[in-house]
Write an enzyme that holds these catalytic residues in place. Structure first.
Site, PDB file in Angstrom:
ATOM      1  CB  ILE A 152      -5.472  -8.950  -9.196  1.00  0.00           C
ATOM      2  CG1 ILE A 152      -5.153  -8.072  -7.968  1.00  0.00           C
ATOM      3  CG2 ILE A 152      -4.646  -8.663 -10.336  1.00  0.00           C
ATOM      4  CD1 ILE A 152      -3.702  -8.023  -7.279  1.00  0.00           C
ATOM      5  CB  THR A 232       1.502  -8.992 -11.167  1.00  0.00           C
ATOM      6  OG1 THR A 232       0.284  -9.950 -11.365  1.00  0.00           O
ATOM      7  CG2 THR A 232       1.968  -8.559 -12.582  1.00  0.00           C
ATOM      8  CB  ALA A 233       0.952 -13.818  -8.211  1.00  0.00           C
ATOM      9  CG  ASP A 258       5.875  -6.022 -10.681  1.00  0.00           C
ATOM     10  OD1 ASP A 258       6.601  -5.250 -11.008  1.00  0.00           O
ATOM     11  OD2 ASP A 258       4.866  -6.069  -9.745  1.00  0.00           O
ATOM     12  CD  GLU A 263      10.116  -8.527  -4.864  1.00  0.00           C
ATOM     13  OE1 GLU A 263       9.573  -7.550  -4.248  1.00  0.00           O
ATOM     14  OE2 GLU A 263       9.435  -9.335  -5.471  1.00  0.00           O
ATOM     15  CG  HIS A 282       6.872  -6.191  -5.866  1.00  0.00           C
ATOM     16  ND1 HIS A 282       6.950  -7.174  -4.914  1.00  0.00           N
ATOM     17  CD2 HIS A 282       5.460  -6.000  -5.943  1.00  0.00           C
ATOM     18  CE1 HIS A 282       5.842  -7.473  -4.286  1.00  0.00           C
ATOM     19  NE2 HIS A 282       4.970  -6.613  -4.878  1.00  0.00           N
ATOM     20  CB  ILE A 283       6.410  -0.778  -9.843  1.00  0.00           C
ATOM     21  CG1 ILE A 283       6.961  -1.291 -11.168  1.00  0.00           C
ATOM     22  CG2 ILE A 283       7.346  -0.495  -8.992  1.00  0.00           C
ATOM     23  CD1 ILE A 283       6.106  -1.781 -12.197  1.00  0.00           C
ATOM     24  N   GLY A 285       1.120  -3.218  -8.889  1.00  0.00           N
ATOM     25  CA  GLY A 285       0.135  -2.676  -8.015  1.00  0.00           C
ATOM     26  C   GLY A 285       0.377  -1.232  -7.695  1.00  0.00           C
TER      27      GLY A 285
HETATM   28  N1  LIG Z   1       3.090  -7.025  -7.967  1.00  0.00           N
HETATM   29  C1  LIG Z   1       2.234  -6.474  -7.237  1.00  0.00           C
HETATM   30  O1  LIG Z   1       2.451  -5.089  -7.098  1.00  0.00           O
HETATM   31  C2  LIG Z   1       0.932  -6.827  -6.535  1.00  0.00           C
HETATM   32  C3  LIG Z   1      -0.075  -6.209  -6.040  1.00  0.00           C
HETATM   33  C4  LIG Z   1      -1.238  -6.820  -5.446  1.00  0.00           C
HETATM   34  C5  LIG Z   1      -1.268  -7.851  -5.374  1.00  0.00           C
HETATM   35  N2  LIG Z   1      -0.350  -8.676  -5.661  1.00  0.00           N
HETATM   36  C6  LIG Z   1      -0.242 -10.363  -5.496  1.00  0.00           C
HETATM   37  O2  LIG Z   1      -1.318 -10.671  -6.070  1.00  0.00           O
HETATM   38  C7  LIG Z   1      -1.835 -11.556  -5.507  1.00  0.00           C
HETATM   39  C8  LIG Z   1      -3.452 -11.672  -5.885  1.00  0.00           C
HETATM   40  O3  LIG Z   1      -4.007 -10.473  -5.484  1.00  0.00           O
HETATM   41  P1  LIG Z   1      -5.686 -10.580  -5.034  1.00  0.00           P
HETATM   42  O4  LIG Z   1      -6.032  -9.143  -4.621  1.00  0.00           O
HETATM   43  O5  LIG Z   1      -6.122 -10.875  -6.285  1.00  0.00           O
HETATM   44  O6  LIG Z   1      -5.804 -11.717  -4.100  1.00  0.00           O
HETATM   45  P2  LIG Z   1      -7.220 -12.612  -3.790  1.00  0.00           P
HETATM   46  O7  LIG Z   1      -7.274 -13.137  -2.466  1.00  0.00           O
HETATM   47  O8  LIG Z   1      -8.473 -11.291  -4.101  1.00  0.00           O
HETATM   48  O9  LIG Z   1      -7.260 -13.385  -4.927  1.00  0.00           O
HETATM   49  C9  LIG Z   1      -6.393 -14.506  -4.716  1.00  0.00           C
HETATM   50  C10 LIG Z   1      -7.196 -15.587  -5.372  1.00  0.00           C
HETATM   51  O10 LIG Z   1      -6.292 -16.806  -5.484  1.00  0.00           O
HETATM   52  C11 LIG Z   1      -7.149 -18.005  -5.284  1.00  0.00           C
HETATM   53  N3  LIG Z   1      -5.995 -19.085  -5.225  1.00  0.00           N
HETATM   54  C12 LIG Z   1      -5.326 -19.537  -3.991  1.00  0.00           C
HETATM   55  N4  LIG Z   1      -4.406 -20.550  -4.398  1.00  0.00           N
HETATM   56  C13 LIG Z   1      -5.002 -20.872  -5.720  1.00  0.00           C
HETATM   57  C14 LIG Z   1      -4.200 -21.845  -6.589  1.00  0.00           C
HETATM   58  N5  LIG Z   1      -3.288 -22.731  -6.305  1.00  0.00           N
HETATM   59  N6  LIG Z   1      -4.722 -21.845  -8.014  1.00  0.00           N
HETATM   60  C15 LIG Z   1      -5.676 -20.837  -8.359  1.00  0.00           C
HETATM   61  N7  LIG Z   1      -6.187 -20.065  -7.454  1.00  0.00           N
HETATM   62  C16 LIG Z   1      -5.800 -19.968  -6.138  1.00  0.00           C
HETATM   63  C17 LIG Z   1      -8.046 -17.838  -4.036  1.00  0.00           C
HETATM   64  O11 LIG Z   1      -8.919 -18.668  -3.885  1.00  0.00           O
HETATM   65  C18 LIG Z   1      -8.402 -16.301  -4.342  1.00  0.00           C
HETATM   66  O12 LIG Z   1      -9.529 -16.287  -5.008  1.00  0.00           O
HETATM   67  C19 LIG Z   1      -1.705 -11.446  -3.988  1.00  0.00           C
HETATM   68  O13 LIG Z   1      -1.784 -12.574  -3.133  1.00  0.00           O
HETATM   69  C20 LIG Z   1      -0.378 -10.612  -4.166  1.00  0.00           C
HETATM   70  O14 LIG Z   1       0.689 -11.847  -3.844  1.00  0.00           O
HETATM   71  C21 LIG Z   1       0.785  -8.300  -6.261  1.00  0.00           C
END
Ligand SMILES: NC(=O)c1ccc[n+]([C@@H]2O[C@H](COP(=O)([O-])OP(=O)(O)OC[C@H]3O[C@@H](n4cnc5c(N)ncnc54)[C@H](O)[C@@H]3O)[C@@H](O)[C@H]2O)c1
Length: 307
Positions: A152, A232-233, A258, A263, A282-283, A285
């Site tokens: 992301i 959004t994390a 988000d 939740e 939480h939308i 994604g």
């Molecule tokens: N709101 C939504 O609808 C929605 C949708 C999808 C994902 N998400 C959230 O987004 C997050 C990221 O998704 P993604 O697909 O990019 O995951 P991903 O696994 O591809 O990337 C996450 C990255 O974070 C890095 N990381 C871990 N700890 C860290 C820190 N302390 N500081 C900096 N970087 C760090 C990891 O090395 C990895 O490269 C997911 O974990 C999920 O919680 C939310």
């Protein structure tokens, strides 16, 4: 074989599973624990979104099950080590909703920097708040700081660069020489430098012990005055009360949240009176397109795993 789906899934993907297996699809089963446990005891594969907690009681009930499909990417609702210990494989929809989240981040950053889109009621009522809304900021030329540079984070960087932003990123798993930085024109950065220099900080990291409360009062104080924070994390990574205080004091220029520590979010008086705040359920994604991609990807992975 028996497949259990406990939250909503795109219909064509459910049909693709039905073509090969017996499928129990109940989008609200997550809210009925006794029935969920009874159905879990019979299934060979279970497919969940983010609300079904695949741990404890539910995990114990998953007797013949060898596969968990996750309609999304965060795995904080799944006890992955306990699954591994039981020989259960977990398949997330890696990358399939990255574009939806990236668009949400860019759209929020533009709205919040401009700060002018909440004027509908005033304009319709014949007020003309032009002087008050004439100091909005452009996105182009601003610095976006990405905390986490996985799928992301990288997709968000692509969109931001196309709109003329400078992009910095911090990710402890990626060396500065990692090709993704050069390919996307992103500057690798220390965490502290990113936090203090970015006009927009966007979080793309998992919720784990080391990231819980990462954006607390102290960290927000280290951000640039008037910066925008987009989360959004996962809730719990950025503290809601600290964000609300910083918006009211003017330390933060805006925030889009988000995701929340709890939740669904219950009525939350701590957000009362916060200017330039976007809250969504939480939308980020979740779009029609990503739902299709996520569901078909997970259906294919589950079918393959059961073969
Ligand atoms: N709101 C939504 O609808 C929605 C949708 C999808 C994902 N998400 C959230 O987004 C997050 C990221 O998704 P993604 O697909 O990019 O995951 P991903 O696994 O591809 O990337 C996450 C990255 O974070 C890095 N990381 C871990 N700890 C860290 C820190 N302390 N500081 C900096 N970087 C760090 C990891 O090395 C990895 O490269 C997911 O974990 C999920 O919680 C939310």
């Amino acid at each position: 074989m028996q497949i259990l789906i406990t939250e909503f899934m795109d219909a064509p993907a459910v049909e693709a599973l039905r073509a090969h297996h017996e499928v129990t699809y109940e989008p609200h089963l997550v809210d009925d624990m006794p029935r969920l446990l009874a159905e879990a005891a019979k299934c060979d594969a279970i497919i969940v979104r983010n609300r079904t907690q695949v741990r404890g009681e539910l995990l114990a009930a998953l007797k013949p099950c060898t596969v968990v499909g996750r309609l999304g990417v965060g795995l904080d609702n799944i006890d992955t080590s306990a699954c591994e210990a039981k020989g259960i494989r977990v398949f997330p929809a890696t990358g399939a909703n990255a574009h939806s989240v990236a668009e949400y981040v860019i759209a929020s950053a533009m709205l919040l920097l401009r700060g002018a889109y909440a004027s509908t009621a005033d304009v319709a009522a014949g007020q003309w708040p032009r002087p008050a809304l004439s100091q909005g900021r452009e996105l182009a030329g601003k610095t976006l700081g990405l905390v986490g540079f996985g799928s992301i984070g990288q997709q968000t960087a692509r969109l931001a660069k196309a709109l003329g932003m400078h992009v910095t990123a911090f990710d402890p798993a990626l060396a500065d020489a990692h090709p993704a930085f050069a390919q996307l024109g992103v500057t690798p950065c220390t965490f502290d430098d990113l936090v203090s220099a970015a006009d927009v900080v966007s979080l793309h990291i998992p919720l784990v012990d080391s990231t819980r409360g990462l954006f607390d009062e102290r960290r927000i104080a280290a951000m640039k005055k008037g910066a925008i924070l987009v989360n959004t994390a996962r809730g719990g990574i950025a503290e809601e009360r600290a964000i609300a205080d910083a918006l009211r004091s003017g330390k933060l220029g805006g925030a889009a949240l988000d995701v929340f520590a709890e939740e669904p979010l219950a009525p939350a008086p701590h957000f009362a009176g916060c200017p330039n705040l976007i809250l969504t359920p939480h939308i980020a994604g979740l779009t029609a397109e990503s739902n299709e991609r996520v569901s078909s990807l997970v259906a294919n992975k589950v079918l393959e795993a059961l073969r």
